[in-house]
Design a protein around this motif. Sequence first.
Motif, PDB file in Angstrom:
ATOM      1  N   PHE A  90       0.949  -0.708   0.126  1.00  0.00           N
ATOM      2  CA  PHE A  90       0.045   0.012   0.537  1.00  0.00           C
ATOM      3  C   PHE A  90       0.630   1.078   0.113  1.00  0.00           C
ATOM      4  O   PHE A  90       2.081   1.290   0.295  1.00  0.00           O
ATOM      5  N   ASP A  91       0.231   2.823  -0.409  1.00  0.00           N
ATOM      6  CA  ASP A  91       0.940   3.502  -0.754  1.00  0.00           C
ATOM      7  C   ASP A  91       1.484   4.314   0.810  1.00  0.00           C
ATOM      8  O   ASP A  91       2.306   5.351   0.450  1.00  0.00           O
ATOM      9  N   ARG A  92       0.768   4.063   2.222  1.00  0.00           N
ATOM     10  CA  ARG A  92       1.081   4.169   3.345  1.00  0.00           C
ATOM     11  C   ARG A  92       0.971   3.338   4.243  1.00  0.00           C
ATOM     12  O   ARG A  92       0.714   2.537   3.578  1.00  0.00           O
ATOM     13  N   PRO A  93       1.600   3.443   5.563  1.00  0.00           N
ATOM     14  CA  PRO A  93       1.734   2.725   6.538  1.00  0.00           C
ATOM     15  C   PRO A  93       0.086   2.393   7.023  1.00  0.00           C
ATOM     16  O   PRO A  93       0.490   1.100   7.517  1.00  0.00           O
ATOM     17  N   VAL A  94      -0.399   3.260   7.234  1.00  0.00           N
ATOM     18  CA  VAL A  94      -2.103   2.804   7.609  1.00  0.00           C
ATOM     19  C   VAL A  94      -2.703   3.110   6.463  1.00  0.00           C
ATOM     20  O   VAL A  94      -3.126   4.526   5.957  1.00  0.00           O
ATOM     21  N   ASN A  95      -4.149   2.385   6.389  1.00  0.00           N
ATOM     22  CA  ASN A  95      -4.873   3.139   5.495  1.00  0.00           C
ATOM     23  C   ASN A  95      -4.037   3.586   4.441  1.00  0.00           C
ATOM     24  O   ASN A  95      -5.267   4.499   3.626  1.00  0.00           O
ATOM     25  N   GLY A  96      -3.805   2.609   3.799  1.00  0.00           N
ATOM     26  CA  GLY A  96      -3.599   3.235   2.245  1.00  0.00           C
ATOM     27  C   GLY A  96      -4.307   2.642   1.114  1.00  0.00           C
ATOM     28  O   GLY A  96      -4.870   2.111   1.953  1.00  0.00           O
ATOM     29  N   ARG A  97      -3.430   3.158  -0.080  1.00  0.00           N
ATOM     30  CA  ARG A  97      -4.760   2.840  -0.911  1.00  0.00           C
ATOM     31  C   ARG A  97      -3.574   1.451  -2.251  1.00  0.00           C
ATOM     32  O   ARG A  97      -1.974   1.703  -1.814  1.00  0.00           O
ATOM     33  N   TRP A  98      -4.030   0.433  -2.445  1.00  0.00           N
ATOM     34  CA  TRP A  98      -3.176  -0.687  -3.077  1.00  0.00           C
ATOM     35  C   TRP A  98      -2.012   0.274  -4.212  1.00  0.00           C
ATOM     36  O   TRP A  98      -2.929   0.595  -5.200  1.00  0.00           O
ATOM     37  N   ASN A  99      -0.812   0.049  -4.026  1.00  0.00           N
ATOM     38  CA  ASN A  99      -0.324   0.619  -5.161  1.00  0.00           C
ATOM     39  C   ASN A  99       1.610  -0.396  -4.603  1.00  0.00           C
ATOM     40  O   ASN A  99       2.017   0.506  -3.593  1.00  0.00           O
ATOM     41  N   PRO A 100       1.718  -1.654  -4.898  1.00  0.00           N
ATOM     42  CA  PRO A 100       3.091  -1.693  -5.165  1.00  0.00           C
ATOM     43  C   PRO A 100       4.068  -1.468  -5.373  1.00  0.00           C
ATOM     44  O   PRO A 100       4.043  -0.389  -5.979  1.00  0.00           O
ATOM     45  N   ARG A 101       4.745  -1.224  -4.067  1.00  0.00           N
ATOM     46  CA  ARG A 101       6.765  -0.560  -4.692  1.00  0.00           C
ATOM     47  C   ARG A 101       7.282  -1.554  -4.168  1.00  0.00           C
ATOM     48  O   ARG A 101       7.544  -2.607  -3.198  1.00  0.00           O
ATOM     49  N   PHE A 102       8.455  -2.213  -4.953  1.00  0.00           N
ATOM     50  CA  PHE A 102       9.432  -2.953  -5.000  1.00  0.00           C
ATOM     51  C   PHE A 102      10.321  -2.161  -5.006  1.00  0.00           C
ATOM     52  O   PHE A 102      10.721  -1.010  -5.639  1.00  0.00           O
ATOM     53  N   VAL A 103      11.430  -2.701  -4.412  1.00  0.00           N
ATOM     54  CA  VAL A 103      12.932  -2.499  -3.964  1.00  0.00           C
ATOM     55  C   VAL A 103      13.846  -3.257  -5.155  1.00  0.00           C
ATOM     56  O   VAL A 103      13.851  -5.071  -5.322  1.00  0.00           O
ATOM     57  N   GLN A 104      14.799  -2.828  -6.140  1.00  0.00           N
ATOM     58  CA  GLN A 104      14.980  -3.653  -6.806  1.00  0.00           C
ATOM     59  C   GLN A 104      16.637  -3.704  -6.268  1.00  0.00           C
ATOM     60  O   GLN A 104      17.534  -3.049  -5.197  1.00  0.00           O
ATOM     61  N   GLY A 105      17.778  -5.339  -6.331  1.00  0.00           N
ATOM     62  CA  GLY A 105      19.320  -5.420  -6.337  1.00  0.00           C
ATOM     63  C   GLY A 105      19.564  -5.513  -4.402  1.00  0.00           C
ATOM     64  O   GLY A 105      20.047  -4.849  -3.850  1.00  0.00           O
ATOM     65  N   CYS A 106      18.342  -6.259  -3.613  1.00  0.00           N
ATOM     66  CA  CYS A 106      18.572  -5.994  -2.114  1.00  0.00           C
ATOM     67  C   CYS A 106      19.818  -7.228  -1.775  1.00  0.00           C
ATOM     68  O   CYS A 106      19.283  -8.294  -2.187  1.00  0.00           O
ATOM     69  N   ARG A 107      19.815  -6.473  -1.097  1.00  0.00           N
ATOM     70  CA  ARG A 107      21.395  -7.521  -0.541  1.00  0.00           C
ATOM     71  C   ARG A 107      21.341  -8.658   0.785  1.00  0.00           C
ATOM     72  O   ARG A 107      20.974  -7.063   1.824  1.00  0.00           O
ATOM     73  N   VAL A 108      21.096  -9.835   0.957  1.00  0.00           N
ATOM     74  CA  VAL A 108      22.010  -9.697   2.513  1.00  0.00           C
ATOM     75  C   VAL A 108      22.957 -10.191   2.414  1.00  0.00           C
ATOM     76  O   VAL A 108      24.052 -10.629   1.798  1.00  0.00           O
ATOM     77  N   GLU A 109      23.652  -9.283   3.507  1.00  0.00           N
ATOM     78  CA  GLU A 109      24.918  -9.444   3.434  1.00  0.00           C
ATOM     79  C   GLU A 109      25.251  -9.857   5.164  1.00  0.00           C
ATOM     80  O   GLU A 109      25.078  -9.310   5.942  1.00  0.00           O
ATOM     81  N   GLY A 110      26.414 -11.079   5.022  1.00  0.00           N
ATOM     82  CA  GLY A 110      26.707 -11.181   6.677  1.00  0.00           C
ATOM     83  C   GLY A 110      24.821 -12.166   7.897  1.00  0.00           C
ATOM     84  O   GLY A 110      25.223 -11.685   8.205  1.00  0.00           O
ATOM     85  N   GLY A 111      23.808 -12.146   6.536  1.00  0.00           N
ATOM     86  CA  GLY A 111      22.778 -12.855   7.500  1.00  0.00           C
ATOM     87  C   GLY A 111      22.014 -11.901   7.268  1.00  0.00           C
ATOM     88  O   GLY A 111      20.921 -11.777   8.734  1.00  0.00           O
ATOM     89  N   VAL A 112      22.071 -10.367   6.885  1.00  0.00           N
ATOM     90  CA  VAL A 112      21.660  -9.359   7.329  1.00  0.00           C
ATOM     91  C   VAL A 112      20.780  -8.325   6.410  1.00  0.00           C
ATOM     92  O   VAL A 112      21.722  -8.355   5.234  1.00  0.00           O
ATOM     93  N   LEU A 113      19.613  -8.223   6.413  1.00  0.00           N
ATOM     94  CA  LEU A 113      19.366  -7.784   5.152  1.00  0.00           C
ATOM     95  C   LEU A 113      18.086  -6.441   5.756  1.00  0.00           C
ATOM     96  O   LEU A 113      17.759  -6.548   7.044  1.00  0.00           O
ATOM     97  N   SER A 114      18.780  -5.530   5.558  1.00  0.00           N
ATOM     98  CA  SER A 114      18.111  -3.788   6.348  1.00  0.00           C
ATOM     99  C   SER A 114      16.808  -3.363   5.122  1.00  0.00           C
ATOM    100  O   SER A 114      16.810  -3.427   3.694  1.00  0.00           O
ATOM    101  N   TYR A 115      15.863  -2.746   5.262  1.00  0.00           N
ATOM    102  CA  TYR A 115      14.825  -2.407   4.604  1.00  0.00           C
ATOM    103  C   TYR A 115      15.092  -0.795   4.082  1.00  0.00           C
ATOM    104  O   TYR A 115      15.725   0.032   5.421  1.00  0.00           O
ATOM    105  N   ALA A 116      14.911  -0.743   2.742  1.00  0.00           N
ATOM    106  CA  ALA A 116      15.291   0.814   2.491  1.00  0.00           C
ATOM    107  C   ALA A 116      13.828   1.473   2.872  1.00  0.00           C
ATOM    108  O   ALA A 116      12.446   0.986   3.493  1.00  0.00           O
ATOM    109  N   GLN A 117      13.707   2.902   3.101  1.00  0.00           N
ATOM    110  CA  GLN A 117      12.862   3.758   3.859  1.00  0.00           C
ATOM    111  C   GLN A 117      11.851   3.833   2.216  1.00  0.00           C
ATOM    112  O   GLN A 117      11.861   3.968   1.318  1.00  0.00           O
TER     113      GLN A 117
END
Length: 204
Positions: A177-204
Amino acid sequence: MPKRYEVQLEIAGPAAMWNRPDSGGAFTSYPAPTYSAVKGIFESIARLKSAYIRPTRADICRPIRYHRYATNYRGPLRKGNQLALDASYQLIAVILVDVCYRLYGVVEELEPAPTPNNHLHVLQAMFERRVAKGQAYSTPCLGWKEFTPSYFGPFRQGTDVERSINLEIPSMLHQVFDRPVNGRWNPRFVQGCRVEGGVLSYAQ
């Protein structure tokens, strides 16, 4: 500098499904939980109308193991011929098994607090109190609702991050959704996510 109200949680279970939308009807899990899935786990434990917990990071604490999973669906959404024959629809998926994660987040404001209290601190304290007691607003799940955890609570001694896990996820679902709460359907994808040393950091 504003104070950060951070939270953390360990969660483990026999099975997890972080569904890749591009897998279509052949449901396949990402190797790590999505941002929106972690947000759902946090919200299952504690929530407020004026604040929410934004996921910042996930540590993978066991080796990534895939497993072929099948279940028989007998609900009303089966095809007409299956209903006529009283036959099941078999759902096939590729899931993760024997999972354990350490999840991190930070409390953020959605709207001004309805009372003079510091609602960011209120949500943090509510979350920490429930985690310590093994309580929740609703049962947390590891992706699919049937995949309930065998443990959720404070970090346990003996749980370590799988530092050997280094991989790239070419495209990963971030938010539906486009907002953290009560948002409208609007999927967003992040390209090139990396898991490094077992850790996945989430983009804002």
